[in-house]
Design a protein around this motif. Structure first.
Motif, PDB file in Angstrom:
ATOM      1  N   CYS A   2     -22.246  -8.608   6.077  1.00 54.99           N
ATOM      2  CA  CYS A   2     -23.024  -7.495   5.356  1.00 54.99           C
ATOM      3  C   CYS A   2     -23.046  -6.302   6.041  1.00 54.99           C
ATOM      4  O   CYS A   2     -23.648  -6.312   7.107  1.00 54.99           O
ATOM      5  N   THR A   4     -24.465  -2.212   5.992  1.00 59.01           N
ATOM      6  CA  THR A   4     -25.294  -1.017   5.366  1.00 59.01           C
ATOM      7  C   THR A   4     -25.332   0.161   6.315  1.00 59.01           C
ATOM      8  O   THR A   4     -25.131  -0.045   7.812  1.00 59.01           O
ATOM      9  N   PHE A  26     -19.698  -7.958   2.104  1.00 61.57           N
ATOM     10  CA  PHE A  26     -20.686  -7.113   1.162  1.00 61.57           C
ATOM     11  C   PHE A  26     -21.210  -5.702   1.928  1.00 61.57           C
ATOM     12  O   PHE A  26     -21.448  -5.742   2.918  1.00 61.57           O
ATOM     13  N   THR A  27     -21.144  -4.890   1.266  1.00 59.29           N
ATOM     14  CA  THR A  27     -21.619  -3.398   1.989  1.00 59.29           C
ATOM     15  C   THR A  27     -22.484  -3.008   0.771  1.00 59.29           C
ATOM     16  O   THR A  27     -22.378  -2.857  -0.565  1.00 59.29           O
ATOM     17  N   GLY A  28     -23.469  -1.951   1.279  1.00 60.14           N
ATOM     18  CA  GLY A  28     -24.271  -1.239   0.178  1.00 60.14           C
ATOM     19  C   GLY A  28     -25.144  -0.394   0.983  1.00 60.14           C
ATOM     20  O   GLY A  28     -25.500  -0.363   2.078  1.00 60.14           O
ATOM     21  N   ASP A  29     -26.012   0.593   0.033  1.00 57.42           N
ATOM     22  CA  ASP A  29     -26.719   1.516   0.724  1.00 57.42           C
ATOM     23  C   ASP A  29     -27.765   2.198  -0.606  1.00 57.42           C
ATOM     24  O   ASP A  29     -27.204   2.008  -1.675  1.00 57.42           O
ATOM     25  N   TYR A  36     -25.688   1.915  -3.984  1.00 55.80           N
ATOM     26  CA  TYR A  36     -24.418   1.198  -4.468  1.00 55.80           C
ATOM     27  C   TYR A  36     -24.189  -0.068  -3.716  1.00 55.80           C
ATOM     28  O   TYR A  36     -24.884  -0.479  -2.698  1.00 55.80           O
ATOM     29  N   MET A  37     -23.551  -0.904  -3.971  1.00 55.30           N
ATOM     30  CA  MET A  37     -23.152  -2.522  -3.488  1.00 55.30           C
ATOM     31  C   MET A  37     -21.751  -2.637  -3.829  1.00 55.30           C
ATOM     32  O   MET A  37     -21.158  -2.629  -5.000  1.00 55.30           O
TER      33      MET A  37
END
Length: 116
Positions: A2, A4, A26-29, A36-37
């Motif tokens: 993961c 971020t 998984f990545t997101g911010d 976003y994800m």
């Protein structure tokens, strides 16, 4: 894995390593009200529970209702499914012009383009 708060280059590079080795990614911010994800689950197999379709015997009922398949919520069947996730690099390189992208464009929130 993961991620971020990473640069785009770092996310793409780490996603390529994970995808190559069969590791879920998984990545997101979040930026205020927008975020976003992204998920790359590689070759992902799962089972989905669906209601069974009841068979309608012909000649018993008349009208359009007789032609429609009826769902029996009490009975379910398990359906095995498989999805192949794409790399982050490929998702970011999407060409939004042309007929093929029109369906994806309708399903994509306008916020996506703000984040780009």
């Amino acid at each position: 894995v993961c991620l971020t708060c990473c640069s785009r280059e770092s996310m793409v590079r780490i996603n390529q390593i994970c995808h190559k080795n069969g590791i879920k990614f998984f990545t997101g911010d979040v930026f205020g009200y927008h975020g976003y994800m992204f998920a790359d689950l590689g070759d992902h197999e799962f089972v989905e529970e669906k209601p069974k379709v009841a068979k309608v015997s012909s000649g018993v009922e008349d009208g359009p209702e007789a032609k429609r398949a009826r769902l029996d919520p009490a009975e379910t069947t398990m359906v095995k499914k498989r999805l192949e996730f794409c790399l982050l690099r490929d998702a970011l390189a999407m060409d939004w012009r042309g007929e093929k992208a029109m369906a994806a464009l309708r399903r994509t929130a306008p916020d996506y383009f703000l984040l780009q």
